[in-house]
Design a protein around this motif. Structure first.
Motif, PDB file in Angstrom:
ATOM      1  N   ASN A  30      -1.491 -21.658 -36.031  1.00  0.00           N
ATOM      2  CA  ASN A  30      -1.313 -23.108 -35.977  1.00  0.00           C
ATOM      3  C   ASN A  30       0.011 -23.559 -36.593  1.00  0.00           C
ATOM      4  O   ASN A  30       0.622 -24.533 -36.141  1.00  0.00           O
ATOM      5  N   THR A  84      -9.386 -26.258 -31.360  1.00  0.00           N
ATOM      6  CA  THR A  84      -7.940 -26.293 -31.618  1.00  0.00           C
ATOM      7  C   THR A  84      -7.113 -26.339 -30.332  1.00  0.00           C
ATOM      8  O   THR A  84      -6.203 -27.165 -30.182  1.00  0.00           O
ATOM      9  N   VAL A  85      -7.428 -25.441 -29.399  1.00  0.00           N
ATOM     10  CA  VAL A  85      -6.574 -25.289 -28.204  1.00  0.00           C
ATOM     11  C   VAL A  85      -6.791 -26.426 -27.216  1.00  0.00           C
ATOM     12  O   VAL A  85      -5.837 -27.074 -26.760  1.00  0.00           O
ATOM     13  N   ALA A  88      -5.277 -29.808 -27.903  1.00  0.00           N
ATOM     14  CA  ALA A  88      -3.815 -29.812 -27.791  1.00  0.00           C
ATOM     15  C   ALA A  88      -3.349 -29.917 -26.342  1.00  0.00           C
ATOM     16  O   ALA A  88      -2.217 -30.321 -26.066  1.00  0.00           O
ATOM     17  N   LEU A  89      -4.230 -29.553 -25.371  1.00  0.00           N
ATOM     18  CA  LEU A  89      -3.841 -29.538 -23.960  1.00  0.00           C
ATOM     19  C   LEU A  89      -4.280 -30.775 -23.191  1.00  0.00           C
ATOM     20  O   LEU A  89      -3.648 -31.149 -22.199  1.00  0.00           O
ATOM     21  N   GLN A  92      -1.721 -33.576 -22.309  1.00  0.00           N
ATOM     22  CA  GLN A  92      -0.400 -33.188 -21.803  1.00  0.00           C
ATOM     23  C   GLN A  92      -0.363 -33.299 -20.271  1.00  0.00           C
ATOM     24  O   GLN A  92      -1.358 -33.094 -19.597  1.00  0.00           O
ATOM     25  N   GLU A 100       2.896 -26.365 -23.342  1.00  0.00           N
ATOM     26  CA  GLU A 100       1.813 -26.203 -24.322  1.00  0.00           C
ATOM     27  C   GLU A 100       0.866 -25.086 -23.909  1.00  0.00           C
ATOM     28  O   GLU A 100       0.392 -24.302 -24.745  1.00  0.00           O
ATOM     29  N   LYS A 103       2.338 -21.741 -24.611  1.00  0.00           N
ATOM     30  CA  LYS A 103       2.333 -21.502 -26.068  1.00  0.00           C
ATOM     31  C   LYS A 103       0.934 -21.087 -26.533  1.00  0.00           C
ATOM     32  O   LYS A 103       0.774 -20.105 -27.268  1.00  0.00           O
ATOM     33  N   ARG A 104      -0.078 -21.825 -26.085  1.00  0.00           N
ATOM     34  CA  ARG A 104      -1.454 -21.512 -26.500  1.00  0.00           C
ATOM     35  C   ARG A 104      -1.920 -20.173 -25.925  1.00  0.00           C
ATOM     36  O   ARG A 104      -2.684 -19.443 -26.559  1.00  0.00           O
TER      37      ARG A 104
END
Length: 729
Positions: A30, A84-85, A88-89, A92, A100, A103-104
């Motif tokens: 993270n 978490t993942v 974050a997506l 977007q 992203e 990256k993930r």
């Protein structure tokens, strides 16, 4: 001895594995770390966690926690992906989503690898024993189920948008697209199923729509060469696109979609476009554009036949233009000499043979188009003389002395080109008959410029048509070679007082010439008698027959001064018959020549350039009422004078050609029926046509020859099968 300490599930998990390994790993993912080294744990730290897992899996039941650890491994990954993942997506879009996501995905691969290392003992024993997914595969499945399936629709749309942007000239992050492609490949779990179904199918569909629109714009605004340049650029770009960031298996599918939209569906319009289509490119000698057209339509299934058809039509049109120009030039005084016409045909063949070899890579379709075009117009005769005769006369002009002034290399080049043109004739036997007659005249009149050139050309014909085609021509040359030895032997044995030479010809090799029973001067009678006695002594079983129309002589004539007249034997016979004024009938009786021959000889001596005989009344024609005498006032600045005479023989004997064809057809029928025993009429007809290489007879003629063979009992009609024949042994 103390027993090993039993590790409770929660104690081992919370205090050792989660606190010292998993929580640390998640925090580093993270907050960031050195991705180049990717060495997140020191060996001592990793071994400590691995040992804890090992001990918890090897304790005796009921303290063996293998099942619980395998379950918590999966729960840990799922929890991380969900909490978490995914958050974050979810918010977007477009490129940011792809950045992203990659990256993930990179983080997940790291997490999956370390989790596999921590719980390695599970893979070795528990997973194998219970036939469960390995830790690595389980981690991938969790990512696919929880993350990939959630975002794939938006991610693929963003990827395709980047591809389209690049097609329109934008600079895009190819590495980003490549990383996303690798993610899709991984989601197939060892196959390309996910890549194909989720990305490739949509990419092909969007490509189809993109180039459908683009090709319509191009075809409306551009000429064919410009369109094809854009098409080639687009296809090269698509190929590079696959190499840059797509899976290699996509290349043939992607290119096929592009070829379909850009080329296949537009081919007819492009090929036939006014002013810039295939025929326009040929007419304007656009070599590069033709090469590109060939390359591009060669990629399309059945893309070349329409192009080859246009090439054939263009060449045939050019050839017919040459034939039409000759037809317009024709007059009542048409001759068998038209070297300009033959050179035009040779030049046309050179040009388009080079186009086929260079621009169309020698492709068999275009070779066939070239052949069919030339066959169509080379066999289109106009005027009194056939193209076969014009071609043969062209060769005669090159090969005889006093004809074309050419170097040896040029002679060979022209002869090779003429043989190529000859190969398109359907009546090759007619060419052979005409050429053989002209060859005979060159050889017998010592007008051949080079024996080597004669043999070379016959060799080229032999290579194309076989020894059967050139056997008689080769025999003629051999006769002359043998004749030199005969003459040397004869001269050594006999001294006649005059220069007398004889060329013995084999009847079967040479054209048929009409024998003339002329009244010979005593000098010639004496010479022929002596040679006959010599030859009969050498060859008792052979019979000599004299052909005076083929010979030549030198007659010494004294007018105001002395001249050497180079004349034919018949001209010499007539000249030596003169001693005073004679009427036409007297001349004819004295020399005993046919009327047509007498008139031609007298015309050459009294009406030509050199009038050694004076005719009364003066005119340009010979009549039965004319009288003749030696022209005492004749004078000429040259001492040696050659007096030409119109040929007494036709360039070929049409009747003989027909007789030879009759024999060839009957031989083919008998040969086929002997092998097949029974055949239907149509099958026999087809096989006969396929076997006759030197001419193409009318089917009606073949039918008449079959009837003749039935009458002569070589064949019979099959009584049981209609329109069928049987061979009679």
């Amino acid at each position: 001895m103390n027993s090993p300490k039993i590790i409770a599930l929660d104690e081992g998990w919370n205090n050792e594995i989660k606190a010292k390994a998993i929580d640390v790993l998640e925090e580093m993912l993270n907050n960031g770390f050195d991705r180049k080294s990717q060495r997140l744990f020191a060996p001592k730290e990793y071994v400590q966690t691995y040992t804890t897992c090992y001990n918890m899996c090897t304790q005796r039941s009921p303290y063996n926690w293998s099942e619980q650890l395998y379950q918590r491994h999966g729960e840990t990954i799922c929890q991380y992906l969900t909490q978490t993942v995914l958050p974050a997506l979810r918010h977007q879009r477009a490129d940011f989503l792809l950045v992203e996501l990659t990256k993930r995905w990179a983080n997940h691969k790291i997490m999956n690898r370390w989790m596999q290392k921590f719980f390695m003992y599970l893979d070795r024993y528990y997973v194998k024993h219970h036939s469960l997914p390995t830790l690595d595969v389980a981690g991938l499945k969790h990512f696919k189920t929880l993350v990939y399936n959630e975002v794939k629709k938006d991610a693929v749309a963003a990827m395709i948008a980047l591809v389209d942007a690049e097609r329109d000239g934008a600079i895009v992050d190819r590495g980003l697209v490549k990383n996303c492609v690798e993610l899709l490949e991984a989601m197939g779990m060892g196959s390309l199923d996910a890549y194909v179904s989720d990305l490739e199918d949509q990419l092909l569909a969007s490509t189809k729509e993109y180039y459908k629109k683009k090709s319509q714009e191009w075809v409306e605004s551009d000429d064919t060469p410009t369109y094809l340049e854009k098409a080639e650029t687009a296809l090269d770009a698509e190929k590079a696109r696959v190499q840059n960031y797509l899976n290699a298996a996509t290349e043939p599918k992607l290119l096929r979609v592009c070829e379909l939209e850009i080329l296949e569906l537009r081919e007819t319009v492009l090929l036939e476009k006014d002013g810039s289509g295939c025929r326009a490119l040929l007419a304007n000698d656009k070599a590069d554009d033709l090469s590109r057209m060939y390359r591009l339509f060669g990629r399309v299934p059945n893309g070349l036949p329409p192009m080859a058809a246009l090439v054939r039509a263009h060449i045939e049109g050019m050839g017919n233009d040459i034939i039409n120009r000759r037809e317009q030039r024709l007059t009542d005084k048409d001759t068998n000499q038209d070297p300009g016409f033959v050179k035009e045909l040779l030049s046309l063949h050179d040009k388009y043979l080079a186009v086929v070899q260079d621009q169309f890579a020698g492709n068999s379709l275009f070779q066939k188009a070239l052949k069919e075009a030339f066959v169509a117009f080379v066999n289109r005769d106009v005027g009194k003389y056939t193209n076969a005769e014009l071609m043969s006369s062209f060769c005669d002009r090159i090969l005889k002395s006093g004809g074309e002034k050419l170097s040896d290399e040029d002679v060979e080049t022209y002869l090779e080109k003429t043989v190529q043109l000859f190969s398109y004739l359907t009546d090759k036997d007619l060419f052979a008959e005409i050429y053989r007659n002209q060859l005979a005249k060159r050889l017998l009149n010592q007008r051949s410029a080079s024996d080597d050139a004669e043999r070379m050309f016959i060799g080229k014909l032999k290579l194309r048509c076989g020894s059967q085609f050139t056997g008689k021509m080769e025999g003629m040359l051999n006769d002359l070679a043998i004749g030199v030895d005969h003459q040397s032997d004869f001269d050594a044995q006999h001294k006649l007082g005059i220069d007398f030479s004889v060329q013995v010809l084999t009847t079967g090799y040479w054209p048929t010439f009409s024998a003339i029973d002329a009244h010979l001067p005593p000098e010639i009678v004496q010479c022929t008698r002596v040679f006959k006695e010599y030859y009969d002594a050498k060859n008792s079983k052979r019979r000599l027959s004299w052909m005076y129309s083929l010979g030549n002589a030198v007659v010494k004539a004294t007018f105001q001064k002395t001249y050497d007249l180079q004349v034919s034997t018949l001209q010499a016979i007539v000249l030596l018959a003169f001693n005073d004024d004679m009427a036409y009938d007297q001349v004819r009786q004295r020399v005993n020549l046919p009327e047509e021959h007498v008139k031609r000889v007298l015309h050459s001596l009294s009406c030509g350039k050199y009038k050694v005989i004076a005719k009364t009344p003066a005119s340009s024609t010979i009549k039965n009422t004319d009288t003749f005498k030696v022209n005492a006032s004749f004078s000429c600045p040259m001492r040696k004078i050659r007096i030409p005479m119109a040929s007494l023989d036709e360039s070929h004997n049409p009747k003989r050609v027909e007789e030879d064809r009759t024999v060839a057809i009957e031989a083919a029928v008998v040969r086929i029926m002997k092998a097949r025993k029974t055949l239907s009429h149509q099958q026999l007809l087809a096989e006969v046509l396929s076997q006759l290489a030197f001419f193409r007879p009318n089917p009606k003629v073949i039918k008449r020859r079959i009837e003749a063979l039935i009458d002569r009992e070589y064949l019979e009609r099959d009584p049981e099968v209609q329109n069928s024949y049987r061979y009679l042994a």
